[in-house]
Design a protein around this motif. Structure first.
Motif, mmCIF file in Angstrom:
data_model
loop_
_atom_site.group_PDB
_atom_site.id
_atom_site.type_symbol
_atom_site.label_atom_id
_atom_site.label_comp_id
_atom_site.label_asym_id
_atom_site.label_seq_id
_atom_site.Cartn_x
_atom_site.Cartn_y
_atom_site.Cartn_z
ATOM 1 N N ASP A 38 8.734 -9.451 -10.589
ATOM 2 C CA ASP A 38 7.629 -8.846 -11.333
ATOM 3 C C ASP A 38 6.366 -8.770 -10.470
ATOM 4 O OD1 ASP A 38 9.345 -8.677 -13.503
ATOM 5 O OD2 ASP A 38 8.464 -10.406 -14.555
ATOM 6 N N VAL A 39 6.102 -9.831 -9.731
ATOM 7 C CA VAL A 39 4.929 -9.866 -8.840
ATOM 8 C C VAL A 39 5.080 -8.800 -7.758
ATOM 9 C CG1 VAL A 39 3.718 -11.249 -7.103
ATOM 10 C CG2 VAL A 39 4.369 -12.278 -9.298
ATOM 11 N N LEU A 40 6.253 -8.714 -7.143
ATOM 12 C CA LEU A 40 6.474 -7.737 -6.082
ATOM 13 C C LEU A 40 6.367 -6.308 -6.606
ATOM 14 C CD1 LEU A 40 9.344 -9.517 -4.107
ATOM 15 C CD2 LEU A 40 6.904 -9.391 -3.529
ATOM 16 N N ARG A 41 6.828 -6.078 -7.846
ATOM 17 C CA ARG A 41 6.665 -4.748 -8.460
ATOM 18 C C ARG A 41 5.187 -4.420 -8.677
ATOM 19 N NH1 ARG A 41 11.440 -5.848 -10.955
ATOM 20 N NH2 ARG A 41 10.517 -6.732 -12.811
ATOM 21 N N ALA A 42 4.396 -5.419 -9.038
ATOM 22 C CA ALA A 42 2.952 -5.193 -9.205
ATOM 23 C C ALA A 42 2.327 -4.780 -7.876
ATOM 24 C CB ALA A 42 2.277 -6.447 -9.761
ATOM 25 N N TYR A 43 2.716 -5.450 -6.805
ATOM 26 C CA TYR A 43 2.207 -5.076 -5.486
ATOM 27 C C TYR A 43 2.663 -3.682 -5.088
ATOM 28 C CZ TYR A 43 -0.163 -9.370 -4.183
ATOM 29 O OH TYR A 43 -1.055 -10.399 -4.118
ATOM 30 N N GLN A 44 3.882 -3.308 -5.451
ATOM 31 C CA GLN A 44 4.353 -1.955 -5.144
ATOM 32 C C GLN A 44 3.493 -0.926 -5.868
ATOM 33 O OE1 GLN A 44 6.757 -0.942 -2.857
ATOM 34 N NE2 GLN A 44 5.710 0.970 -3.294
ATOM 35 N N SER A 63 3.916 2.259 4.029
ATOM 36 C CA SER A 63 3.616 1.016 3.323
ATOM 37 C C SER A 63 4.904 0.269 3.024
ATOM 38 C CB SER A 63 2.858 1.305 2.025
ATOM 39 O OG SER A 63 3.646 2.097 1.158
ATOM 40 N N ARG A 64 4.729 -1.033 2.739
ATOM 41 C CA ARG A 64 5.874 -1.841 2.375
ATOM 42 C C ARG A 64 5.403 -3.076 1.624
ATOM 43 N NH1 ARG A 64 4.503 -6.630 3.698
ATOM 44 N NH2 ARG A 64 4.144 -7.179 5.833
ATOM 45 N N VAL A 65 6.272 -3.553 0.742
ATOM 46 C CA VAL A 65 6.096 -4.837 0.074
ATOM 47 C C VAL A 65 7.115 -5.763 0.721
ATOM 48 C CG1 VAL A 65 6.314 -6.099 -2.101
ATOM 49 C CG2 VAL A 65 5.314 -3.812 -2.078
ATOM 50 N N LYS A 66 6.710 -6.964 1.038
ATOM 51 C CA LYS A 66 7.611 -7.944 1.638
ATOM 52 C C LYS A 66 8.822 -8.104 0.714
ATOM 53 C CE LYS A 66 5.696 -11.365 4.223
ATOM 54 N NZ LYS A 66 6.213 -10.991 5.495
ATOM 55 N N THR A 67 10.009 -8.146 1.282
ATOM 56 C CA THR A 67 11.199 -8.309 0.454
ATOM 57 C C THR A 67 11.248 -9.730 -0.110
ATOM 58 O OG1 THR A 67 12.627 -9.041 2.259
ATOM 59 C CG2 THR A 67 12.511 -6.649 1.849
ATOM 60 N N ARG A 68 11.948 -9.859 -1.189
ATOM 61 C CA ARG A 68 12.068 -11.167 -1.848
ATOM 62 C C ARG A 68 12.653 -12.203 -0.894
ATOM 63 N NH1 ARG A 68 15.706 -11.755 -7.174
ATOM 64 N NH2 ARG A 68 17.335 -12.010 -5.632
ATOM 65 N N SER A 69 13.704 -11.833 -0.175
ATOM 66 C CA SER A 69 14.352 -12.804 0.715
ATOM 67 C C SER A 69 13.442 -13.216 1.865
ATOM 68 C CB SER A 69 15.677 -12.260 1.238
ATOM 69 O OG SER A 69 15.472 -11.083 1.975
ATOM 70 N N ALA A 90 2.001 -7.408 0.910
ATOM 71 C CA ALA A 90 2.124 -5.955 0.895
ATOM 72 C C ALA A 90 1.146 -5.390 1.912
ATOM 73 C CB ALA A 90 1.813 -5.414 -0.499
ATOM 74 N N GLY A 91 1.473 -4.238 2.451
ATOM 75 C CA GLY A 91 0.573 -3.644 3.426
ATOM 76 C C GLY A 91 0.816 -2.166 3.586
ATOM 77 N N ALA A 92 -0.212 -1.510 4.066
ATOM 78 C CA ALA A 92 -0.137 -0.090 4.388
ATOM 79 C C ALA A 92 -0.597 0.059 5.827
ATOM 80 C CB ALA A 92 -1.035 0.722 3.450
ATOM 81 N N ARG A 93 0.072 0.916 6.571
ATOM 82 C CA ARG A 93 -0.234 1.069 7.993
ATOM 83 C C ARG A 93 -0.639 2.502 8.278
ATOM 84 N NH1 ARG A 93 3.950 0.327 13.014
ATOM 85 N NH2 ARG A 93 2.574 1.264 14.536
ATOM 86 N N THR A 94 -1.789 2.630 8.923
ATOM 87 C CA THR A 94 -2.282 3.929 9.360
ATOM 88 C C THR A 94 -2.391 3.899 10.874
ATOM 89 O OG1 THR A 94 -3.567 4.213 7.334
ATOM 90 C CG2 THR A 94 -4.212 5.550 9.200
ATOM 91 N N VAL A 95 -1.771 4.843 11.538
ATOM 92 C CA VAL A 95 -1.835 4.921 12.994
ATOM 93 C C VAL A 95 -2.858 5.990 13.351
ATOM 94 C CG1 VAL A 95 -0.544 5.420 15.102
ATOM 95 C CG2 VAL A 95 0.557 4.200 13.217
ATOM 96 N N ILE A 96 -3.775 5.620 14.242
ATOM 97 C CA ILE A 96 -4.855 6.520 14.632
ATOM 98 C C ILE A 96 -4.637 6.982 16.065
ATOM 99 C CG2 ILE A 96 -7.373 6.704 14.966
ATOM 100 C CD1 ILE A 96 -6.358 6.315 12.017
ATOM 101 N N GLU A 97 -4.661 8.291 16.269
ATOM 102 C CA GLU A 97 -4.569 8.853 17.617
ATOM 103 C C GLU A 97 -5.932 8.705 18.281
ATOM 104 O OE1 GLU A 97 -1.763 10.008 18.983
ATOM 105 O OE2 GLU A 97 -0.678 9.588 17.123
ATOM 106 N N GLY A 98 -5.923 8.449 19.569
ATOM 107 C CA GLY A 98 -7.173 8.325 20.299
ATOM 108 C C GLY A 98 -7.424 6.895 20.716
ATOM 109 N N GLY A 99 -8.608 6.655 21.174
ATOM 110 C CA GLY A 99 -8.977 5.342 21.683
ATOM 111 C C GLY A 99 -9.716 4.493 20.671
ATOM 112 N N TRP A 100 -10.383 3.485 21.194
ATOM 113 C CA TRP A 100 -11.084 2.527 20.337
ATOM 114 C C TRP A 100 -12.195 3.178 19.522
ATOM 115 C CZ3 TRP A 100 -11.742 -3.200 21.847
ATOM 116 C CH2 TRP A 100 -10.498 -3.745 22.159
#
Length: 155
Positions: A38-44, A63-69, A90-100
């Motif tokens: 239930d908690v993982l579904r809330a994060y999803q 994006s991804r939610v950590k698996t139960r295992s 849980a996390g979402a990843r954005t990749v940015i083209e270019g430098g700092w």
């Protein structure tokens, strides 16, 4: 839909107790596994909302939610880890083209948007200069109402 509409199914205290029970039992009780689901579904659900918010500022993410295992393994490996303090649930990843410069501009854009949206300041962890286990990224962690801690955009 907004973060505030998706409260976790249990309080931080009950979430931590759940983590303690899961870490201590092998196998975990069926009721505890259901509650963790239930908690993982809330994060999803929250991740869906994060992706909607990113689209508003013309960014996209994977994006991804950590698996139960994996989560159970982490709780057992890191004895005493409070489940409510797991910041990579849980996390979402954005990749940015270019430098700092482009990356820094995106971090500013993300923090401005999510600070306004959640009403709480974001936390920025920059691992580009000092990688952690070879991982070089900027983490923007946001703290929406009712969520113990929620990592948002990694770069």
């Amino acid at each position: 839909m907004y973060f505030l509409d998706v409260p976790l199914p249990i309080s931080k205290q009950k979430l931590n107790k759940l983590g303690e029970r899961i870490a201590a039992s092998d196998p975990p009780a069926k009721e505890d596994l259901q509650l963790l689901n239930d908690v993982l579904r809330a994060y999803q659900s929250i991740l869906v909302t994060v992706e909607e918010q990113l689209a508003l500022i013309e960014l996209s993410a994977t994006s991804r939610v950590k698996t139960r295992s994996v989560l159970i393994e982490k709780l057992r490996r890191e004895r005493g880890m409070a489940l409510a303090r797991v910041q990579d649930m849980a996390g979402a990843r954005t990749v940015i083209e270019g430098g700092w410069a482009e990356q820094n501009a995106t971090v500013e854009q993300l923090t401005r948007h999510f600070d306004e949206w959640t009403g709480k300041p974001s936390k920025v962890i920059d691992r580009r200069s000092s990688p952690s286990h070879g991982y070089r990224a900027v983490h923007v962690i946001v703290f929406p109402e009712g969520i113990p801690s929620f990592p948002r955009a990694f770069r």
